[in-house]
Design a protein around this motif. Sequence first.
Motif, short mmCIF file in Angstrom:
data_model
loop_
_atom_site.label_atom_id
_atom_site.label_comp_id
_atom_site.label_asym_id
_atom_site.label_seq_id
_atom_site.Cartn_x
_atom_site.Cartn_y
_atom_site.Cartn_z
N LEU B 104 9.67 6.40 -6.05
CA LEU B 104 9.27 6.41 -7.46
C LEU B 104 8.50 7.68 -7.80
CD1 LEU B 104 8.12 2.73 -8.11
CD2 LEU B 104 10.34 3.77 -8.57
N PHE B 105 7.65 8.11 -6.88
CA PHE B 105 6.79 9.27 -7.14
C PHE B 105 7.43 10.57 -6.68
CE2 PHE B 105 3.32 6.08 -7.34
CZ PHE B 105 2.74 6.49 -8.53
N ASP B 106 8.62 10.46 -6.04
CA ASP B 106 9.27 11.66 -5.55
C ASP B 106 8.41 12.40 -4.53
OD1 ASP B 106 11.61 12.91 -5.65
OD2 ASP B 106 11.49 13.50 -7.76
N LYS B 107 7.84 11.64 -3.62
CA LYS B 107 6.98 12.24 -2.58
C LYS B 107 7.60 11.93 -1.23
CE LYS B 107 3.40 13.68 -5.04
NZ LYS B 107 2.79 15.01 -4.97
N ARG B 108 7.17 12.63 -0.20
CA ARG B 108 7.71 12.38 1.14
C ARG B 108 6.59 12.09 2.14
NH1 ARG B 108 11.18 11.94 -1.33
NH2 ARG B 108 12.95 13.19 -1.98
N PRO B 109 5.83 11.02 1.92
CA PRO B 109 4.78 10.73 2.89
C PRO B 109 5.39 10.07 4.12
CG PRO B 109 4.84 9.01 1.24
CD PRO B 109 5.95 9.96 0.90
N ASP B 110 4.68 10.13 5.23
CA ASP B 110 5.15 9.47 6.44
C ASP B 110 4.53 8.07 6.46
OD1 ASP B 110 5.93 8.64 8.89
OD2 ASP B 110 4.44 9.85 9.98
N PRO B 111 5.35 7.02 6.30
CA PRO B 111 4.78 5.67 6.23
C PRO B 111 3.95 5.33 7.47
CG PRO B 111 7.11 5.64 5.64
CD PRO B 111 6.79 7.02 6.12
N VAL B 112 4.42 5.80 8.63
CA VAL B 112 3.73 5.45 9.87
C VAL B 112 2.30 5.99 9.86
CG1 VAL B 112 3.76 5.63 12.37
CG2 VAL B 112 5.92 5.43 11.10
N SER B 113 2.15 7.28 9.51
CA SER B 113 0.80 7.84 9.59
C SER B 113 -0.08 7.32 8.46
CB SER B 113 0.85 9.37 9.60
OG SER B 113 1.36 9.84 8.38
N LEU B 114 0.53 7.04 7.32
CA LEU B 114 -0.23 6.47 6.21
C LEU B 114 -0.75 5.08 6.59
CD1 LEU B 114 -1.08 7.36 3.46
CD2 LEU B 114 1.02 6.44 2.50
N LEU B 115 0.10 4.29 7.21
CA LEU B 115 -0.33 2.95 7.61
C LEU B 115 -1.34 3.02 8.75
CD1 LEU B 115 3.03 0.97 7.33
CD2 LEU B 115 1.01 0.77 5.88
N ARG B 116 -1.21 4.05 9.58
CA ARG B 116 -2.19 4.20 10.66
C ARG B 116 -3.55 4.56 10.07
NH1 ARG B 116 0.03 8.18 14.05
NH2 ARG B 116 1.51 6.61 14.77
N GLU B 117 -3.53 5.37 9.04
CA GLU B 117 -4.78 5.80 8.42
C GLU B 117 -5.59 4.61 7.90
OE1 GLU B 117 -6.21 8.94 4.96
OE2 GLU B 117 -4.09 8.86 5.53
N VAL B 118 -4.87 3.60 7.37
CA VAL B 118 -5.59 2.42 6.87
C VAL B 118 -5.59 1.28 7.89
CG1 VAL B 118 -5.11 2.98 4.46
CG2 VAL B 118 -3.54 1.48 5.69
N GLU B 119 -5.16 1.61 9.11
CA GLU B 119 -5.13 0.65 10.22
C GLU B 119 -4.30 -0.58 9.91
OE1 GLU B 119 -9.10 0.01 11.57
OE2 GLU B 119 -9.26 2.03 12.39
N LEU B 120 -3.09 -0.32 9.47
CA LEU B 120 -2.18 -1.44 9.18
C LEU B 120 -0.88 -1.28 9.97
CD1 LEU B 120 -2.14 -3.97 7.39
CD2 LEU B 120 -1.01 -2.63 5.62
#
Lengths: 366, 318
Positions: B104-120
Amino acid sequence: MRPSRVAAYLLVFARTYLRSRVGLFFSLIFPIILILLFGSIFSNTGSSSSPVYVQNLDGTSVASQMFLTSLNATGAVSVHMVSSSVGNLSTWLVSKGYTAGIVLPAGFQASFAAHRPVKVIVYTDPAQPSTAGIVQGAVGYAVTSMNYAQSGQAPVVGTMELNVGSTTYQYIDYLVPGLIGFSILTSPMFSMTNIAAQYKKQKLFRQLSLTPLTRGEWLAASVLWYLVLVFASTVVMLAVGRGLFGATATPTLLTIPFLIFGPMLFVSLGLLLGTFSKTPESASVVGNLVTFPMMFLSGTFFPVSLFPDYLQAVAHVLPLYYVIDGLNNTMVFQNTTGALTDLLVVVGLAVLLFLAAIRAFRWQEE
Amino acid sequence: MEPTVEVQGLVKRYGPLAAVDGIDLKLRAGEVFAFLGPNGAGKTTTVEVLEGIRPRSAGKVRVLGHDPWTERAKLQRRVGVIPQDFSFFDKITPTEAIQFYARLFDKRPDPVSLLREVELEEKADDQFEKLSGGQKQKLGLALALVNDPEVLFLDEPTTGLDPQARRTVWTVIRSLRKGGRTIFLTTHYLEEAQSLADRVAIIDHGKIIAHGTPGEIIERFGRPQRLVLEGPPSLAKALEGWWRRPVSLVNGRTEVEVQAKEEILEVLQWVSASGLAWSGVGTTRDTLEDVFVRLVGRIDEGGSRASEPGTDAKGGRT
Ligand SMILES: Nc1ncnc2c1ncn2[C@@H]1O[C@H](COP(=O)(O)OP(=O)(O)OP(=O)(O)O)[C@@H](O)[C@H]1O
Ligand SMILES: [Mg+2]
């Protein structure tokens, strides 16, 4: 409208739908159950062709055998011989609970040979109009072909007559477009009324409003998902109807717009109804109130032409009527003019309701 | 420099109720701003007006120079939000949710590292409905970060989290601040506000009753420093009769207000000379929580206080 955002939400919606299974049952499995059920109960074709009980009071005369051969050749009825010892055939039919019978009178052969008029007696049950029509049609065919044989001409005209007569359409021929219409109506209506209220309650609209996804994209993705479901359901209906019950319904190019604008119409209508409901519970009540009468009165299970006049008048104000009538016109009657008229109504309503739905529903709160 | 968030005379009415009753706020770029207040004070209402998901009744609001209600589309990509009662599609997993937002936002974040950042990361592939309340909350935070926002509105991001998870969220907030993001935070955990926020504002009944740095607020609204004596209640009684400033009994300890070092000595000498029994001695200052409870709690001065330090102030007022 950005296709990538439509696709993104379509994926989320499809996953939700496929993982919850209930929706999938109602949109794909349930119509199959219905076609199997209604198809077996009412179907008159193939092995389940209408049984007709024939009492031959003219012995094994050539003329009576000729008549029975012609009757058999229609393929629409299965002939069962009844002994003359049972007495009055009408009484006997009633006692057995049978609905169709024929008496070949004594002297049939003699009259036939002498060019004297002779009457074949046909018993049918007016309460079973489709069986009655089939039996009468088949007898008419047999009678006509015998008359032509008498006058020394080939029974070509007789065959033609049978094929253009209204009785040649089997119940299953109406049932296939009817149940495709059922899918077009029910899956979007039931789930969109629910979604509109449920998303509001669960604050999912608020969540989506925080992203660049627009309401138009959201609605377009929902319509697309129901298109996929309706196409799948159409393929299944045609396969079951034609494969198991010998339905003749054949989709044409003109069938496709009905399968596109039909779901668009009911997704939008469902969303509108859900938008004006305060709770998911009231949304589902309103959804049912609109959906069920429309389902029964638009020719889903029985052709509207069988309805009494006042119900036919009601049917003509229901959007689903035009979807099903259009499907019948394209798939069964090959009536392009009729189909185009129906399509005009369906497209007009679909576009109108789609725009109204986008305008009416908000995903912010007050 | 133009303030990142600017609010002037904001009013939001629900029928006869003025949930927000003429508030002014200014957030500077890169600061963590904590918005405090009891239940129903108007925090969420304010935040939602700032996020552009609620219209306002009156007042001027600017976020990054835009009106959030009329120019919402311009702000969406630059703003990140965790709503108070964050919820998501029941059957969708955190990984899928992040991919959805990314598209939706046209971004390319890495889901794995984003989830790691919030410990999920352990729950990356569990459906949303199967996550615990705190895990859902963490997904909310991860989603708020997908579009790499300049301003974040976090409405009670740590409510319902275990102490470990709260610290995780604090770490994320601190690193966002380091990255130059502006953060508008509401919370009922006063020590959270005290340790995270550059500035705080306290709202009650739709009106701002205090604002400034935590230090300034304590200075202004807090009581003076107090000498704490461990001893029997009779000690408090005796001191109350003699000492010229307020004396109170808090959790079995005697607190004696003192204004200067000399006064500490004066009290101790008197106690020692009086022959009354006493064991420990120390000093205490009001925390932000103490000030908060006094400001909105309607607790009478000098009486025993309802709230224990360190407990949640939520529900502290009826
Ligand atoms: N949609 C609404 N309709 C009517 N009144 C509302 C609505 N939302 C909130 N209110 C009222 O507005 C006031 C402020 O509510 P708000 O949610 O902003 O409080 P809050 O400070 O976020 O509280 P909490 O700490 O409990 O989250 C409350 O009195 C609430 O009852
Ligand atoms: Mg709130």
